[in-house]
Write an enzyme that holds these catalytic residues in place. Structure first.
Site, short mmCIF file in Angstrom:
data_model
loop_
_atom_site.label_atom_id
_atom_site.label_comp_id
_atom_site.label_asym_id
_atom_site.label_seq_id
_atom_site.Cartn_x
_atom_site.Cartn_y
_atom_site.Cartn_z
CG HIS A 253 -37.98 43.04 -12.54
ND1 HIS A 253 -38.48 43.98 -11.66
CD2 HIS A 253 -38.75 41.94 -12.38
CE1 HIS A 253 -39.51 43.47 -11.01
NE2 HIS A 253 -39.70 42.23 -11.40
NE ARG A 256 -38.78 44.17 -7.28
CZ ARG A 256 -39.21 44.64 -6.12
NH1 ARG A 256 -38.40 45.38 -5.37
NH2 ARG A 256 -40.43 44.39 -5.69
CE1 TYR A 288 -37.24 36.17 -6.57
CE2 TYR A 288 -38.99 37.15 -5.25
CZ TYR A 288 -38.08 37.23 -6.29
OH TYR A 288 -38.01 38.36 -7.06
#
Length: 314
Positions: A253, A256, A288
């Site tokens: 993850h 990712r 993000y």
């Protein structure tokens, strides 16, 4: 008081069947809900009540007991989500006239930023695989290239079918959460790594492969027919050690997250990253935005006329 004819297992089974059929909940989600609701039932029982008779006060007591157990806010929030959806189901099916969970509020959660690898760290991981032309080495290289090139979830990666990479447009068709499909473009290096893997893939098939193993891009002798998430996580930890990076810092993850962060840092827009990650809602991708904020700040500082005048003055 508890309902004398109540069978909680029947109620929970019905709820989970609904979540699977109507919401396309994944197996992992269903297992988590099962654990959360079993926990709820046990705590209500200690208060001498049950799911049918429980009041908002009873449920607030359950929330309080979770807090006393020291559960992380994110875990408590997930449990509360399961409880709310469960009671909405009971109300919708006429098993309750009201929804005692409707007004419940969970603990506030801090907006934590995802753990991210630097581009230099990612380079170290890929450098650590150079020169390894063994079957296992080629498999790991292909898995890493696909993961970082496409930002896949680890479950999406390990369950890829061989047919998914035989397309001629250098893209993967990924079936993600909720059965949603998305197209993920492959880089040239990812395509090369996949081709190299396909030349040796059949060597990893068991003597009497199952149908699942025959179809899998990354077959395994295990009951799943493909490499498990846990096995890939182990391989990734070993790669981190070989690259001189702390294993605790590396996970599928995290890669990712690195994919998304590095795309944004190099000019991609949030909507495109949302589509590539397979997020149903843009709000999920907005974790993000700190990357975009930093990029926009740098953009203004480097190119705005007033900023340029300030630099000239200094």
């Amino acid at each position: 008081m508890p309902h004398p004819a109540l069978d909680h297992n029947v109620l929970i089974d019905g709820f989970l069947e609904m979540m699977s059929a109507e919401r396309a909940a994944s197996d992992n989600t269903l297992l988590a809900y099962r654990r959360d609701l079993d926990d709820l039932v046990a705590r209500l029982k200690s208060s001498r009540t049950d799911a049918i008779a429980a009041s908002t006060g009873h449920l607030e007591g359950v929330l309080s007991s979770w807090a006393q157990d020291g559960l992380a806010a994110s875990t408590a929030a997930r449990k509360l989500s399961a409880v709310k959806q469960f009671y909405l189901y009971l109300q919708t099916d006429g098993l309750r006239d009201d929804n005692p969970a409707h007004m419940l509020r969970g603990p506030s959660q801090g907006r934590s930023l995802p753990k991210v690898l630097s581009e230099e760290d990612v380079d170290k991981l890929f450098d650590a695989m150079k020169g390894d032309e063994t079957v296992k080495g080629l498999r790991l290289r292909a898995m890493m290239e696909i993961l970082y090139a496409g930002g896949l979830r680890v479950s999406e990666l390990v369950s890829l079918k061989k047919a998914a990479v035989l397309r001629r447009d250098d893209c993967l068709m990924i079936k993600g959460k909720g059965g949603r499909e998305r197209l993920v473009p492959l880089t040239e290096t990812a395509r090369y790594a996949i081709d190299a893997w396909l030349h040796v893939r059949d060597q990893t098939l068991p003597d009497n492969p199952s149908t699942a193993a025959k179809a899998a891009l990354f077959p395994s002798r295990g009951k799943l027919g493909h490499v498990s998430r846990e096995r890939f996580a182990q391989l990734l930890k070993g790669l981190a050690i070989a690259a001189g990076l702390p294993p605790s810092k590396i996970s599928p993850h995290v890669l990712r997250h690195a994919f998304a962060t590095h795309l944004l840092a190099n000019g991609a827009d949030l909507r495109s990253v949302q589509m590539l990650l397979g997020h149903a809602d843009i709000s999920t991708t907005q974790i993000y935005t700190h990357v975009l904020d930093a990029r926009l700040t740098a953009l203004v500082q480097d190119h705005h006329p007033l900023a340029q005048k300030d630099k000239n003055k200094s």
